[in-house]
Design a protein around this motif. Sequence first.
Motif, short mmCIF file in Angstrom:
data_model
loop_
_atom_site.label_atom_id
_atom_site.label_comp_id
_atom_site.label_asym_id
_atom_site.label_seq_id
_atom_site.Cartn_x
_atom_site.Cartn_y
_atom_site.Cartn_z
N MET A 154 -36.02 -31.19 7.77
CA MET A 154 -35.89 -30.44 6.61
C MET A 154 -35.03 -28.64 6.79
SD MET A 154 -37.10 -29.60 3.04
CE MET A 154 -36.87 -28.33 1.51
N THR A 155 -33.45 -28.71 5.99
CA THR A 155 -32.69 -27.22 6.23
C THR A 155 -32.94 -26.33 5.95
OG1 THR A 155 -30.70 -28.76 6.34
CG2 THR A 155 -30.54 -26.00 6.45
N ARG A 156 -33.83 -24.98 5.75
CA ARG A 156 -34.25 -23.74 5.86
C ARG A 156 -33.48 -23.24 4.63
NH1 ARG A 156 -35.28 -18.14 7.22
NH2 ARG A 156 -33.07 -17.40 7.34
N MET A 157 -33.76 -22.92 4.01
CA MET A 157 -33.08 -22.22 2.40
C MET A 157 -32.85 -21.11 1.81
SD MET A 157 -32.08 -25.70 1.02
CE MET A 157 -31.78 -25.48 -0.59
N VAL A 158 -31.65 -20.57 2.29
CA VAL A 158 -32.19 -18.98 1.95
C VAL A 158 -30.95 -18.44 0.73
CG1 VAL A 158 -31.73 -18.91 4.40
CG2 VAL A 158 -29.95 -19.03 2.88
N GLN A 159 -31.33 -17.30 0.43
CA GLN A 159 -30.77 -16.36 -0.66
C GLN A 159 -29.30 -16.91 -0.73
OE1 GLN A 159 -32.76 -13.24 -2.53
NE2 GLN A 159 -31.44 -13.32 -4.02
N VAL A 160 -28.35 -16.77 -1.39
CA VAL A 160 -26.46 -16.90 -1.27
C VAL A 160 -26.37 -15.52 -2.57
CG1 VAL A 160 -26.52 -18.80 -3.56
CG2 VAL A 160 -24.55 -17.38 -1.28
N VAL A 161 -27.31 -15.50 -4.08
CA VAL A 161 -27.67 -14.62 -4.95
C VAL A 161 -28.26 -14.71 -5.36
CG1 VAL A 161 -26.28 -16.42 -6.57
CG2 VAL A 161 -25.03 -13.92 -6.95
N LEU A 162 -28.01 -13.53 -6.72
CA LEU A 162 -28.79 -12.69 -7.17
C LEU A 162 -29.23 -13.28 -8.53
CD1 LEU A 162 -32.38 -12.09 -7.72
CD2 LEU A 162 -31.85 -10.02 -7.49
N ALA A 163 -28.65 -13.78 -9.16
CA ALA A 163 -28.69 -14.17 -10.25
C ALA A 163 -29.36 -13.24 -11.83
CB ALA A 163 -28.69 -15.31 -11.49
N GLU A 164 -29.33 -12.85 -12.66
CA GLU A 164 -30.03 -12.04 -13.74
C GLU A 164 -30.99 -12.90 -15.04
OE1 GLU A 164 -27.09 -9.16 -16.46
OE2 GLU A 164 -26.33 -8.94 -14.40
N ASP A 165 -29.76 -14.28 -14.83
CA ASP A 165 -31.50 -14.79 -15.52
C ASP A 165 -31.13 -16.69 -15.45
OD1 ASP A 165 -28.70 -15.42 -17.19
OD2 ASP A 165 -29.22 -14.08 -18.53
N VAL A 166 -31.31 -17.08 -15.98
CA VAL A 166 -31.32 -18.38 -15.56
C VAL A 166 -30.61 -19.10 -16.05
CG1 VAL A 166 -32.52 -21.13 -15.96
CG2 VAL A 166 -33.98 -18.81 -15.90
N THR A 167 -30.09 -18.51 -17.38
CA THR A 167 -28.14 -19.41 -17.44
C THR A 167 -27.13 -18.92 -16.25
OG1 THR A 167 -29.35 -18.82 -19.79
CG2 THR A 167 -26.61 -19.26 -19.32
N GLU A 168 -27.69 -17.97 -15.79
CA GLU A 168 -26.56 -17.56 -15.24
C GLU A 168 -26.87 -18.14 -13.76
OE1 GLU A 168 -25.05 -13.57 -12.68
OE2 GLU A 168 -26.58 -13.19 -13.69
N ALA A 169 -27.86 -18.38 -13.32
CA ALA A 169 -28.32 -19.25 -12.24
C ALA A 169 -27.83 -21.05 -12.90
CB ALA A 169 -30.21 -18.99 -12.12
N GLU A 170 -28.26 -21.52 -13.04
CA GLU A 170 -27.35 -22.76 -13.54
C GLU A 170 -25.97 -22.41 -14.03
OE1 GLU A 170 -29.81 -22.83 -16.93
OE2 GLU A 170 -31.14 -23.92 -16.40
N GLU A 171 -25.68 -21.80 -14.17
CA GLU A 171 -24.30 -21.50 -13.94
C GLU A 171 -23.41 -21.49 -12.41
OE1 GLU A 171 -22.84 -18.31 -16.37
OE2 GLU A 171 -22.82 -19.23 -18.31
N ILE A 172 -24.02 -20.27 -11.73
CA ILE A 172 -24.06 -21.16 -10.45
C ILE A 172 -24.13 -22.09 -9.60
CG2 ILE A 172 -24.69 -19.68 -7.74
CD1 ILE A 172 -24.93 -16.84 -9.97
N GLN A 173 -25.49 -22.69 -9.64
CA GLN A 173 -25.98 -23.80 -9.96
C GLN A 173 -24.70 -25.50 -9.80
OE1 GLN A 173 -29.29 -24.85 -10.59
NE2 GLN A 173 -30.44 -25.38 -9.05
#
Length: 77
Positions: free
Chosen positions: A1-20
């Motif tokens: 399995m490929t190692r997962m790394v942080q690409v960005v820090l979202a302020e909240d779940v809504t922003e994180a889902e938009e980035i996703q």
Amino acid sequence: MTRMVQVVLAEDVTEAEEIQSILQAAGIDSELETAVDHHPTSNDDAPQKVLVPESSLEEAQHAIEALSDPDELVSDA
């Protein structure tokens, strides 16, 4: 399995889902992870780490930059 790394820090779940969504449109898998210890019954929306496969990190950064306002995101890099 490929190692997962942080690409960005979202302020909240809504922003994180938009980035996703941006990453998904670019064909990049991603996962969300709470960035801080968060009480499970708290109503506050906790910051979220957006994680991508290490091999896709640079591509993910370019996709996010191309489809978002850079002032809205806080990059880990």
